[in-house]
Design a protein around this motif. Structure first.
Motif, PDB file in Angstrom:
ATOM      1  N   GLU A   1       0.860  -1.197   0.000  1.00 40.49           N
ATOM      2  CA  GLU A   1       0.000   0.000   0.000  1.00 40.49           C
ATOM      3  C   GLU A   1       0.893   1.243   0.000  1.00 40.49           C
ATOM      4  OE1 GLU A   1      -1.565   3.384   1.777  1.00 40.49           O
ATOM      5  OE2 GLU A   1      -0.496   1.999   3.098  1.00 40.49           O
ATOM      6  N   LYS A   2       1.995   1.153   0.738  1.00 39.51           N
ATOM      7  CA  LYS A   2       3.008   2.231   0.750  1.00 39.51           C
ATOM      8  C   LYS A   2       4.221   1.692  -0.009  1.00 39.51           C
ATOM      9  CE  LYS A   2       5.115   2.719   4.592  1.00 39.51           C
ATOM     10  NZ  LYS A   2       5.198   2.863   6.037  1.00 39.51           N
ATOM     11  N   PRO A   3       4.383   2.097  -1.277  1.00 41.39           N
ATOM     12  CA  PRO A   3       5.372   1.428  -2.133  1.00 41.39           C
ATOM     13  C   PRO A   3       6.822   1.611  -1.693  1.00 41.39           C
ATOM     14  CG  PRO A   3       3.890   2.826  -3.413  1.00 41.39           C
ATOM     15  CD  PRO A   3       3.656   3.158  -1.978  1.00 41.39           C
TER      16      PRO A   3
ATOM     17  N   ARG B   1       4.676  -4.877   3.383  1.00 42.36           N
ATOM     18  CA  ARG B   1       5.244  -3.998   4.413  1.00 42.36           C
ATOM     19  C   ARG B   1       4.258  -4.008   5.593  1.00 42.36           C
ATOM     20  NH1 ARG B   1       7.841   1.312   1.866  1.00 42.36           N
ATOM     21  NH2 ARG B   1       8.512   1.467   4.046  1.00 42.36           N
ATOM     22  N   SER B   2       3.579  -2.884   5.840  1.00 42.33           N
ATOM     23  CA  SER B   2       2.600  -2.891   6.938  1.00 42.33           C
ATOM     24  C   SER B   2       1.231  -3.378   6.465  1.00 42.33           C
ATOM     25  CB  SER B   2       2.470  -1.497   7.547  1.00 42.33           C
ATOM     26  OG  SER B   2       3.635  -1.196   8.273  1.00 42.33           O
ATOM     27  N   ASP B   3       1.182  -3.942   5.273  1.00 47.19           N
ATOM     28  CA  ASP B   3      -0.078  -4.415   4.688  1.00 47.19           C
ATOM     29  C   ASP B   3      -0.706  -5.496   5.564  1.00 47.19           C
ATOM     30  OD1 ASP B   3       0.298  -3.202   1.707  1.00 47.19           O
ATOM     31  OD2 ASP B   3       2.183  -3.759   2.648  1.00 47.19           O
TER      32      ASP B   3
ATOM     33  N   VAL C   1       6.527 -12.756   3.333  1.00 46.65           N
ATOM     34  CA  VAL C   1       7.663 -12.108   3.988  1.00 46.65           C
ATOM     35  C   VAL C   1       7.352 -10.637   4.203  1.00 46.65           C
ATOM     36  CG1 VAL C   1      10.129 -11.586   3.970  1.00 46.65           C
ATOM     37  CG2 VAL C   1       9.314 -13.743   3.024  1.00 46.65           C
ATOM     38  N   ARG C   2       7.355 -10.254   5.457  1.00 44.42           N
ATOM     39  CA  ARG C   2       7.150  -8.867   5.848  1.00 44.42           C
ATOM     40  C   ARG C   2       8.514  -8.194   5.696  1.00 44.42           C
ATOM     41  NH1 ARG C   2       7.269  -3.908   7.074  1.00 44.42           N
ATOM     42  NH2 ARG C   2       6.164  -3.128   8.901  1.00 44.42           N
ATOM     43  N   ALA C   3       8.664  -7.330   4.684  1.00 45.54           N
ATOM     44  CA  ALA C   3       9.938  -6.637   4.481  1.00 45.54           C
ATOM     45  C   ALA C   3      10.057  -5.545   5.542  1.00 45.54           C
ATOM     46  CB  ALA C   3      10.002  -6.053   3.076  1.00 45.54           C
ATOM     47  N   GLY C   4      10.564  -5.942   6.685  1.00 52.18           N
ATOM     48  CA  GLY C   4      10.650  -5.032   7.821  1.00 52.18           C
ATOM     49  C   GLY C   4      10.726  -5.845   9.092  1.00 52.18           C
ATOM     50  N   ALA C   5      10.530  -5.168  10.217  1.00 54.57           N
ATOM     51  CA  ALA C   5      10.720  -5.833  11.514  1.00 54.57           C
ATOM     52  C   ALA C   5       9.416  -6.340  12.120  1.00 54.57           C
ATOM     53  CB  ALA C   5      11.413  -4.864  12.461  1.00 54.57           C
ATOM     54  N   GLY C   6       8.447  -5.437  12.310  1.00 51.82           N
ATOM     55  CA  GLY C   6       7.221  -5.770  13.036  1.00 51.82           C
ATOM     56  C   GLY C   6       6.248  -6.552  12.172  1.00 51.82           C
ATOM     57  N   TYR C   7       5.700  -7.624  12.723  1.00 52.30           N
ATOM     58  CA  TYR C   7       4.780  -8.462  11.937  1.00 52.30           C
ATOM     59  C   TYR C   7       3.406  -8.549  12.601  1.00 52.30           C
ATOM     60  CZ  TYR C   7       7.304 -11.540  15.119  1.00 52.30           C
ATOM     61  OH  TYR C   7       7.908 -12.079  16.221  1.00 52.30           O
TER      62      TYR C   7
ATOM     63  N   GLN D   1      16.895  -4.837   8.898  1.00 51.59           N
ATOM     64  CA  GLN D   1      17.217  -4.294   7.572  1.00 51.59           C
ATOM     65  C   GLN D   1      16.836  -2.818   7.401  1.00 51.59           C
ATOM     66  OE1 GLN D   1      19.033  -5.819   5.446  1.00 51.59           O
ATOM     67  NE2 GLN D   1      18.884  -7.983   5.909  1.00 51.59           N
ATOM     68  N   ASN D   2      15.814  -2.377   8.117  1.00 53.02           N
ATOM     69  CA  ASN D   2      15.441  -0.958   7.967  1.00 53.02           C
ATOM     70  C   ASN D   2      15.732  -0.155   9.245  1.00 53.02           C
ATOM     71  OD1 ASN D   2      13.383  -1.731   9.688  1.00 53.02           O
ATOM     72  ND2 ASN D   2      11.809  -1.801   8.104  1.00 53.02           N
ATOM     73  N   ALA D   3      16.509  -0.746  10.143  1.00 57.58           N
ATOM     74  CA  ALA D   3      16.684  -0.145  11.472  1.00 57.58           C
ATOM     75  C   ALA D   3      17.383   1.212  11.433  1.00 57.58           C
ATOM     76  CB  ALA D   3      17.464  -1.109  12.372  1.00 57.58           C
TER      77      ALA D   3
ATOM     78  N   ALA E   1       7.604   3.310  17.103  1.00 56.49           N
ATOM     79  CA  ALA E   1       7.400   1.851  17.187  1.00 56.49           C
ATOM     80  C   ALA E   1       6.012   1.488  16.639  1.00 56.49           C
ATOM     81  CB  ALA E   1       7.590   1.384  18.614  1.00 56.49           C
ATOM     82  N   ARG E   2       4.999   1.596  17.484  1.00 54.63           N
ATOM     83  CA  ARG E   2       3.618   1.315  17.069  1.00 54.63           C
ATOM     84  C   ARG E   2       2.681   2.153  17.921  1.00 54.63           C
ATOM     85  NH1 ARG E   2       5.812  -0.703  13.423  1.00 54.63           N
ATOM     86  NH2 ARG E   2       5.609  -2.794  12.526  1.00 54.63           N
ATOM     87  N   LYS E   3       1.584   2.629  17.364  1.00 52.13           N
ATOM     88  CA  LYS E   3       0.667   3.453  18.160  1.00 52.13           C
ATOM     89  C   LYS E   3      -0.081   2.629  19.199  1.00 52.13           C
ATOM     90  CE  LYS E   3      -3.269   3.713  14.921  1.00 52.13           C
ATOM     91  NZ  LYS E   3      -4.174   2.699  15.458  1.00 52.13           N
TER      92      LYS E   3
ATOM     93  N   LYS F   1       2.547  10.598   7.318  1.00 52.21           N
ATOM     94  CA  LYS F   1       2.474   9.160   7.061  1.00 52.21           C
ATOM     95  C   LYS F   1       3.542   8.452   7.889  1.00 52.21           C
ATOM     96  CE  LYS F   1       1.527   6.377   3.040  1.00 52.21           C
ATOM     97  NZ  LYS F   1       0.186   6.367   2.607  1.00 52.21           N
ATOM     98  N   LYS F   2       3.318   7.171   8.163  1.00 53.09           N
ATOM     99  CA  LYS F   2       4.356   6.380   8.822  1.00 53.09           C
ATOM    100  C   LYS F   2       5.587   6.371   7.914  1.00 53.09           C
ATOM    101  CE  LYS F   2       5.260   1.753  10.561  1.00 53.09           C
ATOM    102  NZ  LYS F   2       4.924   0.331  10.412  1.00 53.09           N
ATOM    103  N   MET F   3       6.722   6.841   8.421  1.00 53.11           N
ATOM    104  CA  MET F   3       7.827   7.043   7.482  1.00 53.11           C
ATOM    105  C   MET F   3       9.204   6.660   8.008  1.00 53.11           C
ATOM    106  SD  MET F   3       8.148  11.179   7.467  1.00 53.11           S
ATOM    107  CE  MET F   3       9.848  11.115   6.941  1.00 53.11           C
ATOM    108  N   GLY F   4       9.250   5.944   9.151  1.00 51.63           N
ATOM    109  CA  GLY F   4      10.551   5.544   9.692  1.00 51.63           C
ATOM    110  C   GLY F   4      11.405   4.801   8.678  1.00 51.63           C
ATOM    111  N   ALA F   5      10.783   3.876   7.973  1.00 48.42           N
ATOM    112  CA  ALA F   5      11.538   3.022   7.051  1.00 48.42           C
ATOM    113  C   ALA F   5      11.500   3.537   5.607  1.00 48.42           C
ATOM    114  CB  ALA F   5      10.995   1.601   7.108  1.00 48.42           C
ATOM    115  N   GLN F   6      11.060   4.776   5.437  1.00 49.36           N
ATOM    116  CA  GLN F   6      10.907   5.297   4.074  1.00 49.36           C
ATOM    117  C   GLN F   6      12.192   5.919   3.536  1.00 49.36           C
ATOM    118  OE1 GLN F   6       8.774   3.888   2.407  1.00 49.36           O
ATOM    119  NE2 GLN F   6       7.218   5.375   1.834  1.00 49.36           N
TER     120      GLN F   6
HETATM  121  C1  3PG Z   1       8.869  -2.154  10.580  1.00 47.28           C
HETATM  122  O1  3PG Z   1       8.195  -2.812  11.400  1.00 47.28           O
HETATM  123  O2  3PG Z   1       9.745  -2.686   9.884  1.00 47.28           O
HETATM  124  C2  3PG Z   1       8.677  -0.671  10.487  1.00 47.28           C
HETATM  125  O3  3PG Z   1       7.643  -0.246  11.316  1.00 47.28           O
HETATM  126  C3  3PG Z   1       8.512  -0.170   9.056  1.00 47.28           C
HETATM  127  O4  3PG Z   1       7.219  -0.385   8.540  1.00 47.28           O
HETATM  128  P1  3PG Z   1       6.875  -0.016   7.026  1.00 47.28           P
HETATM  129  O5  3PG Z   1       7.540  -1.010   6.131  1.00 47.28           O
HETATM  130  O6  3PG Z   1       5.388  -0.075   6.937  1.00 47.28           O
HETATM  131  O7  3PG Z   1       7.372   1.374   6.749  1.00 47.28           O
END
Ligand code: 3PG
Length: 306
Positions: free
Chosen positions: A8-10, A55-57, A74-80, A101-103, A223-225, A270-275
């Motif tokens: 959803e967030k490319p 991602r966060s989909d 595969v969740r490309a990121g940390a939080g699942y 990977q996105n830390a 982190a997460r709301k 927008k959520k943008m830590g890993a952007q």
């Molecule tokens: C994660 O869990 O990897 C981060 O919160 C990044 O999430 P995102 O891929 O939706 O930007």
């Protein structure tokens, strides 16, 4: 094998290019569903795919039901927390993440948001500095470790608290360890949250913790709301007009917070830590490689629903 990148967030285009190259080099097909606005689009797109990169989909049982050939997500990121692990296991689907990977991208955003906040949103008025300030990190995973590395360069005093009582990494890094979450909140000028959203952490950042913060303290949440007790946050910050809450994750009670905490609730659109291109490349390519390795060699490292 058909692998769908459903975001959803490319990702940055350069990351998508790299993902495609890895998938096609393995002899697999790569499909793309970006910026979708309706769940029905996702349900339609997954109907013949064997693997998903997300991602966060949100991947729930309905998505899995709509994807009878799906073997791995595969969740490309940390939080699942966006993937229903129980449903995945019940469907025989392997779920992985790409930890770390996105830390760095998230950590750089933490520091960027901090500078923006203490320099009064770059409005030209006199602000404050990071040097000598105390930053307390809640958990000490990959993002927090990167925050600590950068904060050290700014001359900040760093400490950490391990909610799972595994403080060894904090000790090894040479930082002060808080014995409890109360002292983390009461003793730091800035508290930065780095815990996942789980049933155990839901709403764990309470009124009492926020109310106990030092004068003019800043609470940072990349982190997460869901970890915030929002009612408690609003109440504590109304009673403490010196506190600021800074985040790239809009609150559920966003409009109320904007109204009640004018100028002290600092958020990104927008959520943008890993952007960043780099984070997208790191996490996206790792996801593609993990899928190829799973299908070709049966490798399940990073599986989170074992
Ligand atoms: C994660 O869990 O990897 C981060 O919160 C990044 O999430 P995102 O891929 O939706 O930007």
């Amino acid at each position: 094998m058909k692998i769908l990148v459903a975001t959803e967030k490319p990702f940055a285009p350069v990351a998508v290019k790299g993902i495609k190259e890895i998938i096609e080099a393995a002899g697999f097909e790569c499909a793309l569903l970006e910026k979708y606005t309706q769940k029905s689009q996702l349900l339609e797109a997954v109907k013949d795919v064997n693997a998903l990169i997300i991602r966060s989909d949100k991947i729930d049982a309905a998505v899995m039901d709509a994807a009878p050939e799906l073997k791995i997500v595969v969740r490309a990121g940390a939080g699942y927390d966006n993937v229903n692990l129980e449903a995945a296991t019940a469907h025989g689907i392997v779920v992985m993440n790409t930890p770390g990977q996105n830390a760095n991208a998230v950590a750089e955003l933490v520091i960027g948001l901090l500078l923006y906040t203490i320099r009064n949103r770059f409005d030209g008025t006199s602000g404050t500095e990071l040097k000598g300030k105390k930053i307390g990190l809640m958990a000490f995973g990959a993002v927090a470790q990167n925050v600590a590395r950068i904060a050290k360069g700014f001359g900040m005093e760093i400490s950490g608290f391990s909610p799972r009582n595994q403080p060894q990494k904090i000790i090894d890094a040479g930082f002060h360890v808080h014995e409890d979450v109360q002292s983390l909140f009461a003793e730091n000028d800035i508290v930065s949250l780095h815990i996942p959203a789980t049933p155990q952490t839901k709403g764990c950042i309470t009124y009492d913790l926020i109310k106990s913060m030092k004068p003019n303290a800043i609470l940072l949440n990349t982190a997460r709301k869901e970890i915030i007790d929002e009612e408690g946050l609003l109440r504590a910050m109304t009673e403490r007009p010196d506190l600021r809450y800074v985040t790239d994750l809009k609150l559920g009670a966003h409009d109320e917070a904007v109204e009640k905490l004018a100028g002290r609730y600092i958020f990104t659109p927008k959520k943008m830590g890993a952007q960043t291109s780099e984070a997208n490349i790191n996490a996206g390519l790792a996801a593609a490689s993990q899928i190829v390795d799973f299908f070709k060699n049966g490798v399940t490292t990073f599986q989170v629903n074992k």
